[in-house]
Design an enzyme around this catalytic site. Structure first.
Site, PDB file in Angstrom:
ATOM      1  N   ASP A  99      30.501  11.799  10.664  1.00 48.51           N
ATOM      2  CA  ASP A  99      31.409  12.521   9.741  1.00 48.51           C
ATOM      3  C   ASP A  99      32.874  12.601  10.184  1.00 48.51           C
ATOM      4  OD1 ASP A  99      29.169  12.993   8.304  1.00 48.51           O
ATOM      5  OD2 ASP A  99      29.216  15.176   8.463  1.00 48.51           O
ATOM      6  N   ASP A 159      20.627  21.838   8.044  1.00 47.72           N
ATOM      7  CA  ASP A 159      22.012  21.352   7.978  1.00 47.72           C
ATOM      8  C   ASP A 159      23.020  22.485   8.128  1.00 47.72           C
ATOM      9  OD1 ASP A 159      21.158  18.740   7.383  1.00 47.72           O
ATOM     10  OD2 ASP A 159      21.009  19.229   5.251  1.00 47.72           O
TER      11      ASP A 159
HETATM   12  C1  BGC Z   1      23.885  20.291  13.974  1.00 46.13           C
HETATM   13  C2  BGC Z   1      23.488  19.918  15.382  1.00 46.13           C
HETATM   14  C3  BGC Z   1      22.080  19.373  15.398  1.00 46.13           C
HETATM   15  C4  BGC Z   1      21.936  18.245  14.405  1.00 46.13           C
HETATM   16  C5  BGC Z   1      20.527  17.701  14.310  1.00 46.13           C
HETATM   17  C6  BGC Z   1      23.664  19.130  13.044  1.00 46.13           C
HETATM   18  O1  BGC Z   1      23.864  19.539  11.733  1.00 46.13           O
HETATM   19  O2  BGC Z   1      25.197  20.705  13.953  1.00 46.13           O
HETATM   20  O3  BGC Z   1      23.567  21.046  16.201  1.00 46.13           O
HETATM   21  O4  BGC Z   1      21.750  18.916  16.674  1.00 46.13           O
HETATM   22  O5  BGC Z   1      22.344  18.674  13.129  1.00 46.13           O
HETATM   23  O6  BGC Z   1      19.668  18.573  13.685  1.00 46.13           O
END
Ligand code: BGC
Length: 571
Positions: A286, A509
């Site tokens: 992103d 998310d």
């Molecule tokens: C989070 C991370 C996480 C990743 C995988 C992201 O949205 O910010 O902390 O490790 O997702 O789940």
């Protein structure tokens, strides 16, 4: 050829053991004392330095260890990784942390320190491990990941296989598998490989009961796996257009990112014991796309993205990561390229390609990049079988429909393949491989269309036939109705290295309400099902599931929903 150079580290240590042996003949007591080897690599800049050490215990197993030395100059240690540090005057003592306390005979630890200096940085010539003198391996034999020039990088690239997934056994993360199989019905997918996320410095050593990077790589070896997928996700000012995955580093913390995040990860990657693992890195999801679409003068600009564009720390951080990992011959760098519902418009597509090429060049060589990944943690359908970008209804192109809204692409596969062509042309070459994250883009279940929509008008046609059931393609948080997509597969389509599950299904998310936390995570209303949207989703409902925990935390209801709506369905 490059592998041999890498293994030179080990043979350097062996040479030292020999010379220690030679000393032993002359002075047996001194020999008994030379119970370890130390090598180090120093990087300096005006006022600052980092030193990465590699310490091998040649004596009996140790339950705890302390490594000591005296600085010849005025260096002052200000921080460390993989170790506790204390300095009194010129004397420095590094003490083990919990995860590396026991040091078997022949085992190596790779702690590192960073600090300040005013004069020249001279490293010490004598080290002691638990009071016993170590032999010092010449620093030229120590890994020098940053000195790689473009030519060397290209040579190393030649060592890599074209598609690392081809014929590979991919690591299954037992921490994720345990959560998946604890869910009713979860055993059906718990043996699938998923990405390991390095989402903060502490993840390197392990957080919240999850194993650290070394333990993941060790477990991969135990599994007989030869490919591990690691997401590198901790840029300064992370997630500048949203709040849910804001990170621990402030916008200007580039130095911390480099020395306390990228360097220690690289140090682990290049341990000779992992030389036969193909390490796939997904570099900073992103981030670069945000510098195209969410900066002034676009109406979607955010203050944070403007700031990151201005200070250049996304580009610098990524270039640094690519250069550092690119110097390790068994690492395959894949850069994130968003997804079709973000960058598929003409205004976004080519500028993103140009920015990616620029950052790769800044890393010293485009050969530091092996490929790209689309749809990480997103929901865009892999293919839309019931309408195509070339269709027209009553003389109107589907591009005019509300859903497509002038995008050039309607699904991830066509987007990934087009991106691949454009990136190859921009200098990445024909060998460029693509990954597509299919962890949550299955869109099965009872709402899945079974044929094209009615030909009454473009909107009815597109909306009736599209698999992607989101309210708006700009929606990205815990989408209701989504399902697991294609299971991870190597070389599934032309130009595609693999379908992967980079975002582990069942990990949130973002939280649907504000939850105080110490992870730097904010509350983004795109995760709140009652929110009515913003410019980036054209003021639509967020479509998010309710009662979600913080991003990255286990979200049982989401996992159940993904299994229910899996496509292909789970048997
Ligand atoms: C989070 C991370 C996480 C990743 C995988 C992201 O949205 O910010 O902390 O490790 O997702 O789940």
């Amino acid at each position: 050829m490059k592998k041999a150079a890498r293994r030179g580290i080990a043979s350097g240590a062996a040479a030292l053991m020999l010379s220690a042996g030679a000393v032993a003949m002359a002075a047996p007591q001194a020999a008994a004392a030379e119970a370890c080897t130390v090598s180090y690599k120093v990087n300096t800049w005006s006022g600052g330095f980092t030193a990465t050490l590699s310490v091998t215990n040649l004596g009996d197993a140790l339950k705890n260890w302390t490594l000591e030395w005296d600085f010849p100059g005025d260096q002052k240690v200000t921080g460390s990784w993989n170790t506790h540090v204390a300095q009194t005057g010129r004397h420095v003592a590094l003490r083990n942390v919990a995860h590396n306390a026991s040091l078997a005979k022949g085992a190596t630890v790779t702690p590192g320190v960073q600090g300040t200096h005013s004069g020249a940085v001279t490293m010490p010539t004598a080290f002691k491990l638990n009071g016993r003198t170590c032999a010092v391996v010449p620093s030229s034999a120590a890994p020098a990941v940053r000195s790689a020039d473009a030519r060397a990088a290209a040579e190393r690239a030649a060592d890599r296989v074209d598609n690392p997934y081809q014929g590979a056994k991919v690591y299954v993360n037992p921490d994720w598998a345990a959560k998946a199989s604890a869910e009713p019905g979860g055993d059906r997918v718990a043996d699938q490989p998923t990405g390991v996320w390095m989402d903060r410095r502490a993840a390197i050593t392990g957080t919240n009961g999850a194993r650290g990077l070394r333990e993941h790589l060790d477990t991969a070896l135990q599994q007989g796996a030869n490919l591990v997928q690691v997401v590198i996700y901790n840029l300064p000012g992370r997630d500048c257009a949203a709040l849910a995955s804001n990170g621990e580093l402030g916008p200007d913390d580039l130095d911390v990112y480099q020395t306390e995040f990228i360097d220690p990860i690289a140090e682990i990657f290049q341990d000779p014991k992992y030389a036969d693992l193909r390490i796939v890195t997904v570099v900073e999801i992103d981030s670069l796309p945000n510098l195209i679409t969410n900066v002034s003068p676009r109406p979607t600009a955010t203050e944070n993205c403007n700031r990151m564009k201005e200070n250049g720390n996304y580009q610098k951080g990524i270039a640094y990561a690519l250069r550092t990992f690119g110097a390790i011959p068994n690492v395959y760098n894949y850069i994130d390229i968003g997804h079709h519902g973000w960058l598929g418009w003409d205004d976004n597509f080519q500028p993103t390609v140009d920015l990616l090429a620029q950052v790769a060049r800044d890393s010293g060589s485009m050969a530091n990049v092996h490929g790209f990944i689309t749809n990480t943690a997103n929901y865009g359908a892999l293919t839309e079988p019931y309408f195509s970008i070339n269709d027209t209804v009553n003389g109107r192109s589907v591009r005019e429909s509300t859903w497509v809204d002038w995008n050039r692409y309607v699904d991830e596969l066509s987007y990934a393949q087009a991106m691949r062509r454009a990136l190859a042309q921009a200098g990445f070459g024909d060998g460029t491989g693509m990954l597509i994250d299919t962890s949550r883009n299955g869109w099965g279940g009872s709402d899945r269309p079974t044929g094209p929509g009615p030909q009454t008008d473009v909107d009815a046609y597109v909306d009736g036939g599209r698999l992607d059931r989101r309210i708006h393609p700009g929606n990205w948080c815990n989408q209701a109705g989504a399902g697991l997509g294609e299971r991870p597969t190597a070389a599934p389509a032309s130009g595609i290295d693999a379908y992967v599950w980079m975002k582990p299904p069942g990990e949130s998310d973002g939280s649907s309400t504000e939850i105080p936390n110490d992870e730097g995570k904010g509350f983004d209303r795109m995760c709140d099902p009652t929110y009515e949207g913003n410019e980036r989703n054209n003021f639509n409902r967020s479509g998010a599931l309710p009662d979600a925990p913080l991003s990255g935390h286990w979200f049982s209801a989401q996992f159940q929903e993904l299994m229910r709506n899996a496509y292909p369905p789970l048997s």
